[in-house]
Scaffold this motif. Structure first.
Motif, short mmCIF file in Angstrom:
data_model
loop_
_atom_site.label_atom_id
_atom_site.label_comp_id
_atom_site.label_asym_id
_atom_site.label_seq_id
_atom_site.Cartn_x
_atom_site.Cartn_y
_atom_site.Cartn_z
N CYS A 179 9.07 -61.96 -14.31
CA CYS A 179 9.76 -62.21 -15.47
C CYS A 179 9.20 -61.25 -16.65
O CYS A 179 7.86 -61.67 -17.22
N HIS A 203 10.44 -70.84 -16.99
CA HIS A 203 9.43 -70.19 -17.70
C HIS A 203 8.24 -70.70 -17.82
O HIS A 203 8.01 -71.88 -17.85
N LEU A 204 7.00 -69.83 -18.01
CA LEU A 204 5.77 -70.42 -18.42
C LEU A 204 5.89 -71.33 -19.69
O LEU A 204 6.59 -70.91 -20.70
N HIS A 246 5.05 -65.10 -11.33
CA HIS A 246 6.08 -65.46 -12.46
C HIS A 246 5.93 -64.19 -13.61
O HIS A 246 7.19 -63.80 -13.66
N CYS A 250 8.53 -63.56 -20.05
CA CYS A 250 7.31 -64.32 -20.08
C CYS A 250 5.89 -63.25 -20.27
O CYS A 250 5.10 -63.47 -20.97
ZN LIG Z 1 9.55 -66.34 -17.43
#
Ligand SMILES: [Zn+2]
Length: 246
Positions: free
Chosen positions: A29, A3-4, A25, A32
């Motif tokens: 996601c 994840h970020l 991403h 996030c």
């Molecule tokens: Zn993420």
């Protein structure tokens, strides 16, 4: 999928251009994306907030991330949230295209404000029982002491949480300084056993591997183990008991 970084999420929330990788991403996601959205809302709220609005302390992982980014020693004190810091939050922090060159301090204060809002939201959801599932008690056992461990007694609770089983044990016994205690699941006839882990102190909770058939492995055992490199059961059981429906 990694994840970020929370700091990156905060920078994006403040309007910094996302890298191609981060953008991809974020598209994929929802977690996030939601984090960035929460930060963005908090940044707006932080800019709108005047003096006297106390900032909360951000979670450890955010501070860890900032500390490692700044190469600060581990014992660097975390800045305490203080109303005066709220006035340090700039109306619009200068965000240079290259992250290495930007000033870190304003980021932290904005981040602290953003995190405060996120923490408030998460805490509210948690308190309402929205995130942490309630454990369901499947069975329980009174653990009786073995003759060589007079006075030893314990309890075990088999619970199902979020589709996974776990055992919580409590041990009341006077144990020696040397060695350690290990928690086991045994079959009813003690012909097979599996280690759940080392009991640190007098109580602990252990996840049960999904491939364990709990209709067969229904006996909880806590043993005294020596530091001898032998991963097997020492044969020196302190307490043992059979799980049954409460
Ligand atoms: Zn993420």
């Amino acid at each position: 999928m990694s994840h970020l970084d929370p700091e990156v999420a905060a920078l994006l929330a403040m309007g910094e251009q996302a890298s191609e990788e981060d953008r991809r991403h974020l598209d994929a996601c929802t977690d996030c994306a939601a984090e960035v959205a929460s930060f963005a809302r908090a940044v707006v709220a932080g800019r709108a907030a005047g003096e006297g609005e106390a900032l909360l302390t951000p979670p450890d992982r955010v501070w860890e991330s900032i500390r490692s980014e700044l190469s600060l020693p581990d014992d660097t004190a975390e800045p305490a949230a203080h109303p005066r810091e709220a006035s340090v939050v700039p109306a619009r922090p200068h965000v240079a295209p290259r992250r290495r060159r930007m000033s870190r301090r304003p980021v932290f204060f904005v981040l602290a404000g953003a995190v405060a809002a996120v923490v408030t939201i998460v805490t509210a959801v948690w308190a309402s029982g929205g995130i942490v599932p309630r454990p369901q008690v499947i069975s329980e056992a009174r653990l009786d002491g073995f003759p060589s461990w007079s006075g030893a007694v314990g309890e075990a609770l088999l619970e199902r949480v979020d589709g996974h089983d776990r055992v919580s044990v409590d041990l009341d016994a006077s144990v020696p300084e040397n060695g350690y205690r290990e928690v086991w699941l045994l079959t009813g006839d003690a012909s097979d056993l599996v280690s759940l882990g080392i009991l640190d102190g007098s109580s602990g909770t252990f996840d049960i591997p999904d491939d364990i058939d709990l209709s067969k492995f229904n006996v909880v055992d806590i043993s005294q183990e020596n530091v001898d490199g032998d991963p097997g059961h020492s044969g020196d059981s302190i307490v043992r008991g059979t799980l049954s429906a409460p």
